[in-house]
Design a protein around this motif. Structure first.
Motif, PDB file in Angstrom:
ATOM      1  N   CYS A   1      10.159  -2.508   2.182  1.00  8.64           N
ATOM      2  CA  CYS A   1       8.667  -3.409   1.498  1.00  8.64           C
ATOM      3  C   CYS A   1       8.827  -2.213  -0.176  1.00  8.64           C
ATOM      4  O   CYS A   1       8.960  -1.152  -0.360  1.00  8.64           O
TER       5      CYS A   1
ATOM      6  N   CYS B   1       2.380  -6.725   4.312  1.00 11.77           N
ATOM      7  CA  CYS B   1       1.339  -6.992   3.855  1.00 11.77           C
ATOM      8  C   CYS B   1       0.773  -6.926   5.187  1.00 11.77           C
ATOM      9  O   CYS B   1      -0.213  -6.323   5.658  1.00 11.77           O
TER      10      CYS B   1
ATOM     11  N   CYS C   1      -3.747 -11.671   1.430  1.00 11.11           N
ATOM     12  CA  CYS C   1      -2.033 -10.987   1.084  1.00 11.11           C
ATOM     13  C   CYS C   1      -1.390 -11.451  -0.250  1.00 11.11           C
ATOM     14  O   CYS C   1      -0.534 -10.557  -0.916  1.00 11.11           O
TER      15      CYS C   1
ATOM     16  N   CYS D   1      -1.929  -3.791   4.263  1.00 15.24           N
ATOM     17  CA  CYS D   1      -2.806  -2.600   2.910  1.00 15.24           C
ATOM     18  C   CYS D   1      -1.400  -3.039   2.008  1.00 15.24           C
ATOM     19  O   CYS D   1       0.292  -3.140   2.633  1.00 15.24           O
ATOM     20  N   VAL D   2      -2.106  -3.295   0.778  1.00 14.01           N
ATOM     21  CA  VAL D   2      -0.289  -3.146  -0.830  1.00 14.01           C
ATOM     22  C   VAL D   2      -1.151  -2.553  -1.316  1.00 14.01           C
ATOM     23  O   VAL D   2      -2.212  -1.817  -1.859  1.00 14.01           O
TER      24      VAL D   2
ATOM     25  N   CYS E   1      -0.142   4.009   1.296  1.00 14.24           N
ATOM     26  CA  CYS E   1       0.136   2.721   2.333  1.00 14.24           C
ATOM     27  C   CYS E   1       1.090   3.776   3.191  1.00 14.24           C
ATOM     28  O   CYS E   1       2.624   2.619   3.073  1.00 14.24           O
TER      29      CYS E   1
ATOM     30  N   CYS F   1       6.857  -7.474   0.621  1.00  6.00           N
ATOM     31  CA  CYS F   1       5.830  -7.723   0.386  1.00  6.00           C
ATOM     32  C   CYS F   1       4.437  -8.422   1.992  1.00  6.00           C
ATOM     33  O   CYS F   1       3.720  -7.316   1.962  1.00  6.00           O
ATOM     34  N   ASN F   2       4.430  -9.957   1.404  1.00  2.00           N
ATOM     35  CA  ASN F   2       3.591 -10.226   3.115  1.00  2.00           C
ATOM     36  C   ASN F   2       4.161 -10.176   3.528  1.00  2.00           C
ATOM     37  O   ASN F   2       2.969 -10.145   4.627  1.00  2.00           O
TER      38      ASN F   2
ATOM     39  N   TYR G   1       3.552   0.921   5.204  1.00  5.46           N
ATOM     40  CA  TYR G   1       3.972   0.499   4.277  1.00  5.46           C
ATOM     41  C   TYR G   1       4.952   1.016   3.928  1.00  5.46           C
ATOM     42  O   TYR G   1       6.597   0.244   3.483  1.00  5.46           O
TER      43      TYR G   1
ATOM     44  N   ARG H   1       1.468  -7.046  -7.046  1.00  5.19           N
ATOM     45  CA  ARG H   1       2.077  -6.529  -6.416  1.00  5.19           C
ATOM     46  C   ARG H   1       3.850  -6.890  -7.149  1.00  5.19           C
ATOM     47  O   ARG H   1       4.711  -5.935  -7.611  1.00  5.19           O
TER      48      ARG H   1
ATOM     49  N   GLU I   1      -5.100   1.824   4.375  1.00  2.26           N
ATOM     50  CA  GLU I   1      -4.397   0.741   5.183  1.00  2.26           C
ATOM     51  C   GLU I   1      -5.963   0.337   6.363  1.00  2.26           C
ATOM     52  O   GLU I   1      -6.797   0.477   6.045  1.00  2.26           O
TER      53      GLU I   1
ATOM     54  N   CYS J   1      -0.168  -9.011  -3.338  1.00  2.00           N
ATOM     55  CA  CYS J   1       1.480  -8.716  -3.021  1.00  2.00           C
ATOM     56  C   CYS J   1       1.380  -9.668  -5.211  1.00  2.00           C
ATOM     57  O   CYS J   1       2.979  -9.287  -5.620  1.00  2.00           O
TER      58      CYS J   1
END
Length: 96
Positions: free
Chosen positions: A95, A63, A38, A68-69, A80, A59-60, A83, A45, A30, A42
């Motif tokens: 998320c 983030c 981000c 954190c992702v 995270c 996701c953005n 998250y 991800r 984190e 993402c």
């Protein structure tokens, strides 16, 4: 004098290794990302989903809030906690 020519090279190599070590030590934790990182995180991800647009949007959003992702394409949300704790009204994970 010619014997000292390796010193700048050794110093540069040390800086590169030190910087890489610092970056990998914080990867996935984190606060390890900056807001401008981000979209790339993402993008990785959400790269294997069939619902790219909503995945990238949420996701953005997450983030930028948590910086954190989680690693990988799915799961690993324990990396995270922030998250993982963002929920919808129904109590589901917001998320991806």
């Amino acid at each position: 004098m010619a014997r000292l020519s390796w010193v700048p090279f050794a110093f540069l190599l040390f800086l590169v290794v030190f910087t890489f070590t610092i970056q990998t030590a914080n990867a996935g934790k984190e606060g390890s990302l900056r807001p401008q990182d981000c979209p790339n995180a993402c993008g990785v991800r959400c790269s294997k989903t069939h619902h790219k647009k909503p995945c990238l949007f949420y996701c953005n959003y997450c983030c930028k809030r948590c910086l954190c992702v989680p690693s990988g394409y799915y799961g690993h949300t324990g990396e995270c906690p922030c998250y993982d704790n963002i929920k919808t009204k129904e109590g589901k994970n917001k998320c991806p």
